[in-house]
Design an enzyme around this catalytic site. Sequence first.
Site, mmCIF file in Angstrom:
data_model
loop_
_atom_site.group_PDB
_atom_site.id
_atom_site.type_symbol
_atom_site.label_atom_id
_atom_site.label_comp_id
_atom_site.label_asym_id
_atom_site.label_seq_id
_atom_site.Cartn_x
_atom_site.Cartn_y
_atom_site.Cartn_z
ATOM 1 N N SER A 1 0.815 -1.210 0.000
ATOM 2 C CA SER A 1 0.000 0.000 0.000
ATOM 3 C C SER A 1 0.853 1.266 0.000
ATOM 4 C CB SER A 1 -0.958 -0.035 1.194
ATOM 5 O OG SER A 1 -1.901 0.994 1.116
ATOM 6 N N ASP B 1 -2.304 6.690 -3.540
ATOM 7 C CA ASP B 1 -1.143 6.035 -2.922
ATOM 8 C C ASP B 1 -0.683 4.885 -3.807
ATOM 9 O OD1 ASP B 1 -3.188 4.211 -2.410
ATOM 10 O OD2 ASP B 1 -2.414 3.661 -0.446
ATOM 11 N N ASP C 1 -1.001 1.727 -4.047
ATOM 12 C CA ASP C 1 -1.889 0.702 -4.613
ATOM 13 C C ASP C 1 -3.262 1.252 -4.974
ATOM 14 O OD1 ASP C 1 -2.841 0.968 -1.979
ATOM 15 O OD2 ASP C 1 -3.448 -1.131 -1.880
ATOM 16 N N ASP D 1 -5.778 2.763 -3.287
ATOM 17 C CA ASP D 1 -6.988 2.736 -2.472
ATOM 18 C C ASP D 1 -7.096 3.933 -1.535
ATOM 19 O OD1 ASP D 1 -5.092 2.065 -0.584
ATOM 20 O OD2 ASP D 1 -6.031 0.171 0.020
#
Length: 447
Positions: free
Chosen positions: A101, A240, A242, A244
């Site tokens: 992430s 960000d 990834d 989400d």
Amino acid sequence: MAKKYFGTDGIRGKVGEHPITADFFLKLGWAVGQVFANERHDFILIGKDTRISGYMFESALEAGLTAAGVDTHLLGPMPTPGIAYLTRTFRAKAGIVISASHNPYYDNGVKFFSVHGTKLPDEIEQEIERYIDTPMTTVPSSSLGKAKRVVDAAGRYIEFCKGTIPTRLDFDGLKVVVDCANGATYHVAPHVFREIGAEVITIGADPNGLNINDECGATKPQKLADAVLANHADLGVALDGDGDRLIMVDHKGEIVDGDELIYIIAKSRLRDKLLIGPVIGTLMTNLGMELALKQLGVNLLRANVGDRYVMELLVENKGILGGENSGHIICLDRTTTGDGIIAALQIMVEMQDSGKTLHELKSGMTKFPQVLLNIKTQAKPNLDGDEIQKAVKDIEKKLGDTGRVLLRASGTEPLIRVMVEGQNEDKVIEYANQLAEQVAKAHGCLN
């Protein structure tokens, strides 16, 4: 039963340190295969972000699934919410995301989605863990799984994102700066915003495996703010690594966080009579958002920190909107998980429908000053001591109804987090330092 490997958001850690090693991912892939393989033509999706270790872990997971007799469809770099969507639309047995992430490149991890595009329930994660701790065997050669690349994964997700907003809208003339954090949205997000008619200036879209989230994206939005001002843009979108999380920037270069964005979406849904249930925030959600929603007649419920807990409260209360000030925003009337691109599109729709700038839209909510301090501890934190509780109650009394105090132990680090929030910034800083000093003294540690 407590889980050994899975945390609140999958499995995560530093590459090369247990459990984030290639041999663990091999075993993990096999364990997942044991849990999900029921029929010969079952398959599982694997996607990843852009960090360099993703190549290694993708291969290891694929090998483990193959050994278990499960077919694998490889998506390549894809945003986490895109993998959730494709898992659902392909009707795959599960979707696997290789990502840490918003963390630096030297971390990595893995999280899973069910066939419905939602996080796996605890009992499935526990079943996977049970297989991880058993000897690995390989199916006969005739039963080995196969792997193939999904070449149109990005295009499918781009079309899905565009489909979450009305086709009647034309964003021609809107200038948007998009910061992809050198992550998984680099080949998706610019196309989405460009294809709905906006003029797009892209930054953070040159991943090299080592620069994901590096001084860019939703966790470091200053570069985006500078680019918005330099290009005289109408707004900025920061995602960000990834995809989400979402943080935005208005035309004045001011950062707009998750709380403010959720407020804007809630107000829009309410006006259109589409808001269902309460809005779900977390313990860290700004008090200003709670009061602003209350003025609209909207109830805010607070979950523990983490999008998993936000989702649980949304489902429990039949709500459609929730999230965190960090930028995890869940619009269940549009998709099944937190999605930065889709959340940004909802904000842009409201800008068009209302005729207001992002700066004007966020002005309906006034954030309270909030100070967060981290106290390192050397032993298991104890927050129930008489002196600490007395200090908390004294500060709460001084703040009255216009402030909050929150003490909580970190779930991942030896830290106690001290948060004080109120209308007067000087007093908030003073009270936070007083409480942090009391906590440090009680635990025999230094701040």
